[in-house]
Design an enzyme around this catalytic site. Structure first.
Site, PDB file in Angstrom:
ATOM      1  N   ASP A  34       0.510  -0.819  -0.460  1.00 47.45           N
ATOM      2  CA  ASP A  34      -0.216  -0.429  -0.324  1.00 47.45           C
ATOM      3  C   ASP A  34       0.830   1.217   0.319  1.00 47.45           C
ATOM      4  O   ASP A  34       1.722   1.625   0.395  1.00 47.45           O
ATOM      5  CB  ASP A  34      -1.053   0.042   1.494  1.00 47.45           C
ATOM      6  N   HIS A  64       4.956   5.385   6.656  1.00 48.88           N
ATOM      7  CA  HIS A  64       5.960   4.112   7.735  1.00 48.88           C
ATOM      8  C   HIS A  64       7.224   5.258   7.108  1.00 48.88           C
ATOM      9  O   HIS A  64       8.085   5.176   8.157  1.00 48.88           O
ATOM     10  CB  HIS A  64       6.536   3.076   6.797  1.00 48.88           C
ATOM     11  N   GLU A  65       7.532   5.320   5.535  1.00 44.35           N
ATOM     12  CA  GLU A  65       9.255   6.183   5.424  1.00 44.35           C
ATOM     13  C   GLU A  65       9.317   7.463   6.420  1.00 44.35           C
ATOM     14  O   GLU A  65      10.241   7.837   6.535  1.00 44.35           O
ATOM     15  CB  GLU A  65       8.860   6.506   4.579  1.00 44.35           C
ATOM     16  N   HIS A 115      10.704   7.571   9.584  1.00 46.53           N
ATOM     17  CA  HIS A 115      11.923   7.216  10.271  1.00 46.53           C
ATOM     18  C   HIS A 115      12.055   8.797  10.148  1.00 46.53           C
ATOM     19  O   HIS A 115      12.750   8.790  10.493  1.00 46.53           O
ATOM     20  CB  HIS A 115      12.111   6.063   8.802  1.00 46.53           C
ATOM     21  N   ASP A 149      12.238   0.819  12.265  1.00 39.32           N
ATOM     22  CA  ASP A 149      11.629  -0.415  12.002  1.00 39.32           C
ATOM     23  C   ASP A 149      11.723  -1.090  13.227  1.00 39.32           C
ATOM     24  O   ASP A 149      12.272  -1.729  13.606  1.00 39.32           O
ATOM     25  CB  ASP A 149      12.267  -1.580  10.982  1.00 39.32           C
TER      26      ASP A 149
END
Length: 191
Positions: A119, A126-127, A130, A136
């Site tokens: 997705d 998610h990135e 970071h 992670d």
């Protein structure tokens, strides 16, 4: 008997306390001013995110609605962005933050992730996680945004869980925890 004595006494003390609260002069200043929490604004540049522009905008909305101590905003013309978002043909990856105002990290929206069926909004969120200082969590369940690809190709959880939100809040909160320098490592989100 004790109850008959204490009940009227407590009522009288409560009434006196309410009277005193209402009797504070309007000109009285509180002894200590409560300082509002200062929100860190980070600017991002998604002008090179190509087909991922709407996924990035959605992921920014996820983060802005999930945390209070940091806000992501599009960089105005002429302003250097702290977070650059670039589409490329590799695997999704990002520099590990937490990025600070004036610093800079890069997020690569690698096409290999979406080509394998992951997705795009989850990848972008998610990135960006970071960039905000989250490493992670692999292997991890789908319920963890930072589990990335180990959440599975069918996982569409796009929001950080309570632990992830708390860590970002701490990264951008006051005190020493909020002053931790950016890590800067490049995290490639493949297992």
């Amino acid at each position: 008997m004790l109850r008959r004595i204490l009940t009227p006494l407590l009522i009288a003390l409560s009434a006196l306390a309410l009277t005193l609260v209402g009797a504070v002069p309007a000109s009285a200043e509180p002894a200590e001013q409560v300082q509002p929490l200062r929100q860190t604004t980070l600017y991002y540049d998604a002008s090179q995110s190509a087909e991922y522009a709407s996924a990035v905008a959605s992921a920014v909305g996820v983060w802005n609605s999930s945390v209070n101590n940091v806000r992501l905003e599009p960089a105005p013309t002429g302003r250097r962005a702290e977070i650059r978002i670039i589409a490329d043909d590799g695997w999704p990856r990002a520099h590990l933050g937490p990025v600070r105002p004036g610093g800079q990290v890069t997020v690569w929206m690698g096409r290999q992730g979406t080509a394998q069926g992951y997705d795009a909004v989850r990848i972008a969120a998610h990135e960006l996680g970071h960039s905000l200082g989250l490493p992670d969590v692999k292997p991890g369940p789908c319920s963890s945004l930072m589990s990335g690809s180990t959440g599975g190709v069918n996982c569409t959880v796009r929001a950080p869980n309570a632990s992830e939100r708390a860590r970002v809040e701490a990264n951008y909160g006051g005190g020493l925890a909020g002053q931790r320098a950016a890590d800067g490592r490049l995290l490639v989100d493949r297992f």
